[in-house]
Structure formats: structure tokens, C-alpha cells
Design an enzyme around this catalytic site. Structure first.
Site, PDB file in Angstrom:
ATOM      1  N   LYS A  62     115.741  23.653  56.197  1.00  0.00           N
ATOM      2  CA  LYS A  62     115.322  22.273  55.933  1.00  0.00           C
ATOM      3  C   LYS A  62     115.274  21.465  57.223  1.00  0.00           C
ATOM      4  O   LYS A  62     114.324  20.725  57.493  1.00  0.00           O
ATOM      5  CB  LYS A  62     116.272  21.638  54.922  1.00  0.00           C
ATOM      6  CG  LYS A  62     115.993  20.188  54.565  1.00  0.00           C
ATOM      7  CD  LYS A  62     116.773  19.173  55.391  1.00  0.00           C
ATOM      8  CE  LYS A  62     118.270  19.279  55.184  1.00  0.00           C
ATOM      9  NZ  LYS A  62     119.003  18.235  55.966  1.00  0.00           N
ATOM     10  N   LYS A 115     119.449  15.036  66.493  1.00  0.00           N
ATOM     11  CA  LYS A 115     119.889  16.136  65.632  1.00  0.00           C
ATOM     12  C   LYS A 115     118.788  17.175  65.469  1.00  0.00           C
ATOM     13  O   LYS A 115     119.047  18.392  65.464  1.00  0.00           O
ATOM     14  CB  LYS A 115     120.314  15.596  64.265  1.00  0.00           C
ATOM     15  CG  LYS A 115     120.744  16.680  63.268  1.00  0.00           C
ATOM     16  CD  LYS A 115     121.932  17.494  63.771  1.00  0.00           C
ATOM     17  CE  LYS A 115     122.293  18.633  62.816  1.00  0.00           C
ATOM     18  NZ  LYS A 115     122.899  18.185  61.559  1.00  0.00           N
TER      19      LYS A 115
END
Length: 306
Positions: free
Chosen positions: A248, A180
């Protein structure tokens, strides 16, 4: 069900975290025939899912009580730690032999720590972060990158198939999170490149829509040019994936790069641009709003249609 697959009609699923992605994902599990118990900090999403056939839970522990599998879909690692290991957390109620599937995007290191802690309690864990944004969640067409044991992956695959169309076991615990991070590196860099290309066209007196159309037919063609390029032309930055969450995620990627000794210079620059967007009060805009930063740096003061 220690050896059986988690099949609709036979499996009780707890779901914690009903945000822009989690709510449609939980809804798809209900539609697929699973018995789903849901918990969220705000009540509105819970009520909508109860109307769709889910059962409400007052806490993460309540969502995990009697569940075979608990899925969490949360913004960041501290949220996952609290929901899983905190007071009234999932781990306090998920029975031995149960499984936690964390579909949040957090660091691989935290994932491995959680997996080890749960293993001591006889609970299995998969990390299964996703890509595809809100539309992918709604359409059950997410790309799901999985880390964990192959046997656990096989058991959980029917559940994951109700949520996504491309489901890949990457490797052992934490491998899904590494995948990811790589995904977010590629996506952010490509959004930035598309923003720069379309701004270059416009500032050069050329129709950016026609440039996009031409590029889609060549090597520069991509899903991001197709979808986010159109968002930029329309100045439509309603969130499919919020800029502050991508910021983030790139922090996670940069941390992974530092640990692995990999230079991620473009990623660091794009994260700075996302930080600029957040500082301007647009952290909840779609990440394609990176185009606003490029436009402002190019003297357009906020976008082609602002």
C-alpha cells in the site's frame, strides 16, 4: 493550552487505532504519564490498555471528547477519513484549539485536505508517520517524520518524544507523508537487494550467513541487512511490518512520483514482487518475506528452510 506544550500529567490524549504499532505506542503514552483514552474496532487491545491504565472509548468521537490531542494510527486513507470526518468521528468532538496527530501512512494530498478541513473548525493537525516497525513502537524508538506548523510541532514534541527517538519537522502539512514515502522507497529497495544478495550466495554454494557477516562490515552494511537479513536466514517472517501494508505504501510513493514527474522504476518492480507475495496468501507476513519471492523465482520453491 493554546500556547503550552503538551506535557505528561497535564494533557489528555485520545488514541484511535490499536494495531501492531498503535497498541505499544498508546501503552508508551500511558507509561509516560499521559491521561490516555483509547478506541479500536476490536476490543482485545482496548482491554489490554485499560489494564495498563488507559480509559476505554466507545467511538472515535468518545476518544476525542475532552481530549487536548487525538492521535490516529490506522492502515490507510479511507480509514483515516472515516475516523476523523465520519459519523461519530474525531472532528465531531475535538474542541476548537485541539490537535489531531495522524501517525498513519497516507498520501500527502489527503493529509492536506484533512488539515484544511480541520483548520476551518479551529483544530490543528500534524502528519507524523513513523518508521521502525513493531520493535520501534514497543521500544519508543520510532523515527517520526512530521509535517505541519512549527509552533504546533513544538507543542506536540513532548508527546512525540514518548513515542520515538528521532523526531524531525520536515516542512508544512503533507511533508511528513512525503518523507515517509521516500523512506518506504529506500526500505523496500534495500530489502529486495538483501534478498537477492543472500539468495545469490546460497545458490552459488556459499554460506549466506557468512556473506551477511562480511557485508555488514563494509559499505553494504545497513540496519536492513542486519535485521531483515537475519530474518531471511532464519526464515522468520512473523510480522514486524506487514507486506500488504508496504505494498500500500509503495502505491502512495508511486502516486507521489507520478504527480512530481519522478521515475520510480525500482519501486514499481518491488511493489510487483510484494503483490506476488500477497497473491500467494502471505500478505500478513513481514515485508522481509520478499525473500520468498526471490527464492521461488530462483527455483527454491518457498525458502531456504521451507
Amino acid at each position: 493550552m493554546s500556547a503550552a506544550e503538551y506535557l505528561p500529567g497535564q494533557t489528555r490524549v485520545g488514541f484511535v487505532g490499536l494495531g501492531i504499532m498503535g497498541e505499544p505506542m498508546a501503552r508508551n503514552l500511558v507509561s509516560a504519564g499521559y491521561s490516555v483514552t483509547v478506541h479500536n474496532r476490536s476490543r482485545q487491545a482496548v482491554d489490554r490498555l485499560v489494564d495498563a491504565g488507559a480509559t476505554p472509548a466507545s467511538s472515535p468521537a468518545a476518544a476525542a471528547t475532552d481530549a487536548d490531542v487525538v492521535i490516529v494510527m490506522l492502515p490507510d486513507a479511507p480509514d483515516v477519513r472515516t475516523v476523523v470526518l465520519g459519523e461519530n468521528g474525531v472532528a465531531s468532538a475535538l474542541r476548537e484549539g485541539g490537535m489531531l496527530i495522524d501517525m498513519s501512512t497516507i498520501s500527502a494530498g489527503v493529509t492536506r485536505e484533512l488539515s484544511a478541513t480541520l483548520a476551518e473548525r479551529g483544530v490543528r493537525m500534524l502528519d507524523a508517520p513513523v518508521s521502525g516497525g513493531q520493535k520501534g513502537a514497543v521500544d519508543a524508538a520510532l523515527t517520526i517524520m512530521v509535517g505541519g506548523d512549527e509552533a504546533d510541532f513544538t507543542r506536540a514534541r513532548p508527546i512525540l518524544s514518548a513515542l520515538g527517538s528521532t523526531i524531525t519537522l520536515i516542512g508544512q502539512s503533507g511533508a511528513g507523508q512525503v518523507a515517509k514515502a521516500a523512506n518506504q522507497v529506500v526500505v523496500s529497495g534495500t530489502i529486495q537487494a538483501v534478498a537477492e544478495a543472500l539468495t545469490l550466495a546460497e545458490r552459488s554454494g556459499v554460506d549466506p550467513a557468512r556473506v551477511r557477516e562480511a557485508l555488514l562490515g563494509g559499505l553494504a552494511g545497513s540496519r536492513i541487512l542486519e535485521v531483515h537479513g537475519q530474518r531471511m536466514l532464519d526464515a522468520n517472517y512473523e510480522p514486524g511490518f506487514k507486506a500488504r501494508l508496504h505494498h500500500k505504501d509503495l502505491g502512495i510513493a508511486l502516486e507521489a512520483g507520478s504527480e512530481a514527474g519522478v521515475a520510480l522504476s525500482t519501486t514499481a518492480l518491488v511493489r510487483q514482487f510484494l503483490g506476488t507475495l500477497i497473491a500467494s496468501g502471505e500478505g500478513d507476513a513481514d515485508h522481509s518475506a520478499l525473500a520468498r519471492v526471490v527464492e521461488r523465482l530462483s527455483g527454491q520453491d518457498g525458502g531456504r528452510h521451507s
